[in-house]
Scaffold this active site. Structure first.
Site, PDB file in Angstrom:
ATOM      1  N   GLY A   1       0.836  -1.201   0.000  1.00 42.48           N
ATOM      2  CA  GLY A   1       0.000   0.000   0.000  1.00 42.48           C
ATOM      3  C   GLY A   1       0.867   1.244   0.000  1.00 42.48           C
ATOM      4  CB  SER A   2       4.149   2.004   1.546  1.00 41.65           C
ATOM      5  OG  SER A   2       3.741   1.637   2.832  1.00 41.65           O
TER       6      SER A   2
ATOM      7  CD1 TRP B   1       1.286   3.723   6.685  1.00 40.34           C
ATOM      8  CD2 TRP B   1       0.761   3.391   8.840  1.00 40.34           C
ATOM      9  NE1 TRP B   1       2.066   2.695   7.161  1.00 40.34           N
ATOM     10  CE2 TRP B   1       1.761   2.469   8.482  1.00 40.34           C
ATOM     11  CE3 TRP B   1       0.268   3.380  10.150  1.00 40.34           C
ATOM     12  CZ2 TRP B   1       2.289   1.548   9.377  1.00 40.34           C
ATOM     13  CZ3 TRP B   1       0.792   2.461  11.039  1.00 40.34           C
ATOM     14  CH2 TRP B   1       1.788   1.554  10.657  1.00 40.34           C
TER      15      TRP B   1
ATOM     16  CD  GLU C   1      -6.227   2.278   8.274  1.00 40.67           C
ATOM     17  OE1 GLU C   1      -7.257   2.820   8.726  1.00 40.67           O
ATOM     18  OE2 GLU C   1      -5.138   2.295   8.848  1.00 40.67           O
TER      19      GLU C   1
ATOM     20  CB  SER D   1      -2.604  -1.840   2.232  1.00 37.85           C
ATOM     21  OG  SER D   1      -1.803  -2.791   2.915  1.00 37.85           O
TER      22      SER D   1
ATOM     23  CG  HIS E   1      -4.601  -4.075   5.402  1.00 35.00           C
ATOM     24  ND1 HIS E   1      -4.743  -2.757   5.029  1.00 35.00           N
ATOM     25  CD2 HIS E   1      -3.606  -4.100   6.302  1.00 35.00           C
ATOM     26  CE1 HIS E   1      -3.858  -2.025   5.682  1.00 35.00           C
ATOM     27  NE2 HIS E   1      -3.149  -2.816   6.462  1.00 35.00           N
TER      28      HIS E   1
ATOM     29  NE  ARG F   1       6.635 -12.333 -21.588  1.00 34.10           N
ATOM     30  CZ  ARG F   1       7.490 -11.840 -20.687  1.00 34.10           C
ATOM     31  NH1 ARG F   1       7.876 -10.587 -20.757  1.00 34.10           N
ATOM     32  NH2 ARG F   1       7.958 -12.604 -19.713  1.00 34.10           N
TER      33      ARG F   1
ATOM     34  NE  ARG G   1       8.938  -5.569 -12.009  1.00 36.71           N
ATOM     35  CZ  ARG G   1      10.027  -5.559 -12.760  1.00 36.71           C
ATOM     36  NH1 ARG G   1       9.983  -5.101 -13.986  1.00 36.71           N
ATOM     37  NH2 ARG G   1      11.161  -6.025 -12.302  1.00 36.71           N
TER      38      ARG G   1
ATOM     39  CD  GLU H   1      -1.835  -8.873  17.658  1.00 40.02           C
ATOM     40  OE1 GLU H   1      -0.774  -8.502  17.145  1.00 40.02           O
ATOM     41  OE2 GLU H   1      -2.489  -9.844  17.228  1.00 40.02           O
TER      42      GLU H   1
END
Ligand SMILES: Cc1ncc(COP(=O)(O)O)c(C=O)c1O
Length: 420
Positions: free
Chosen positions: A70-71, A103, A177, A198, A203, A237, A270, A355
């Protein structure tokens, strides 16, 4: 084999009984990843291209390009928005408005490109940019808005689009998000000139690492296409759509090897085809993943607010009118009366095996990196964003119906807020 599986599960589940995400990969995801690996065609190829086509079609974007995170999608969108090949391109020194709840890599590409950032406070009801504040801060210097659609919810993007049109502003939507969320049936990520997604672990869908950038015009798509891959037309291609472009450059430059023509500046962002294949496989289940998360959120809220112990200790984010959210986590704000307990409470949840993480990165201007780059020279205050930092946290929303034990764990641990 079984032992191995157990070992992996133990590693993943080592610490938490209720994690941000329970093992997010299905058997089929892993099988298709292995299939690509076995084919030896690991670099970006037809699995990625097929995913891009399916992605654009489903969310109603004109063009989609997969990247390795995502960055990277934000980086690509920003540098495409300011590219020399673009008619209405951003220039170094132009001002861009950004919510203070963001972010790090929503904003660093803007800084790296040379834009001047002006931070805007958020609306506590939606956690998204406050539209009144946004309006007040648009000036002649303003040329763009970087929006961040927070954890499945957005501001009223129809209103912001109108504002942008009136003031000739480029919009980049960081939708990392909020894959799958819709406002009046229009998918988030299709409002801006560019948008990012992302597929990082936890996610809405995941390929471990991965991302997507979408845009509206062929002109922008061609720029993104070249920038993603060295400024080069390589790999065409797999992209018949770009073959014509490739041929026209080759014809105009007969002295060059047609396979190695560089038409623009570039990066290498990529993805591998393994990521393309896994993300596509997950994407096919997006609707059911969204449904499960939504149901689990409703169950957790119902359990908390119908408890005898409920005394408005927590605030949940309201779903705006005409909005269909797609959650990736469950953001929660403590009641203001617990402001001084937030750290203790989050540590307590951790000790009980739940968490948590902050809501995005809290008030980004408090971060050492923001100070290093003097992003808030005027020392402006962002009270709502600050409140999110002081009161907010999130827990996971899983894609399998939450069981009674986990619900009890959450219920009992949450209501300890009154006594810790
Ligand atoms: C709003 C936002 N933008 C960008 C990113 C970066 O995405 P990635 O981790 O895929 O680079 C994230 C990551 O969680 C995010 O929350």
């Amino acid at each position: 084999m079984k032992k191995n599986k157990q070992k992996i599960n133990n590693l993943i589940n080592k610490k938490y009984k209720y994690q941000l995400l329970e093992n997010g990969f299905s058997k089929e995801d892993i099988l298709i990843g292995k299939k690509v690996l076995n084919s030896r065609q690991i670099t970006m190829a037809s699995f990625t291209r097929k995913f891009e086509t399916a992605f654009a079609k489903k969310i109603g974007a004109k063009y989609a390009l997969m990247v390795n995170s995502g960055s990277s999608a934000n980086l690509l969108a920003t540098f495409a928005a300011g590219n020399l090949m673009r008619k209405n391109s951003l220039k170094r020194g132009d001002e861009v408005l950004v919510p203070a709840l963001c972010w790090s890599t929503s904003i660093w590409p803007l800084v790296q490109f040379g834009l001047k950032l002006k931070f805007i406070d958020i609306d506590l009801e939606t956690l998204n940019i406050k539209i009144d504040e946004l309006k007040k801060n648009i000036s002649k210097k303003t040329k763009a808005i970087m929006l961040i659609n927070v954890l499945g919810i957005s501001a009223n993007l129809f209103d912001i689009s109108k504002l942008a049109k009136k003031n000739n502003l480029t919009i980049i939507e960081d939708n990392c998000e909020s894959l799958g969320s819709r406002l009046k049936n229009k998918y988030l990520g299709t409002f801006g000139d560019f948008a990012s997604f992302s597929f990082f672990y936890s996610h809405q869908i995941t390929s471990g690492e991965g991302g997507m950038v979408v845009c509206k015009t062929k002109e922008d798509y061609d720029i993104l296409f070249a920038l993603r891959s060295h400024g080069w037309l390589g790999g065409t291609r797999f992209y018949k759509r770009n073959l014509r472009l490739y041929k026209s450059y080759a014809k105009k430059n007969p002295q060059l090897d047609p396979r190695y023509i560089f038409i623009n500046s570039g990066f290498n962002l990529r993805p591998t085809d393994i990521q393309g294949a896994i993300a596509h496989n997950q994407f096919k289940r997006l609707n059911s993943l969204m449904r499960e998360r939504n149901q689990n959120r409703n169950i957790i809220i119902k359990t908390l607010i119908s408890s005898k112990k409920w005394n408005n200790q927590f605030k949940f984010i309201n779903i705006p009118p005409n909005f269909k959210p797609s959650w990736m986590g469950f953001p929660i704000l403590l009641s203001k009366r617990f402001r001084n307990k937030k750290k203790r409470f989050v540590n307590y949840l951790d000790s009980k095996g739940i968490e948590t993480r902050p809501i995005i990165s809290g008030n980004f201007l408090n971060q050492p990196a923001a100070k290093l780059y003097k992003l808030n020279k005027e020392k402006r205050k962002y009270p709502n964003t600050q409140a999110v930092q002081e009161l907010g946290f999130l827990i996971g929303l899983h894609t399998k119906k939450i069981d009674k034990n986990k619900l009890k764990l959450i219920h009992d641990a949450f209501f300890k807020i009154d006594s810790i």
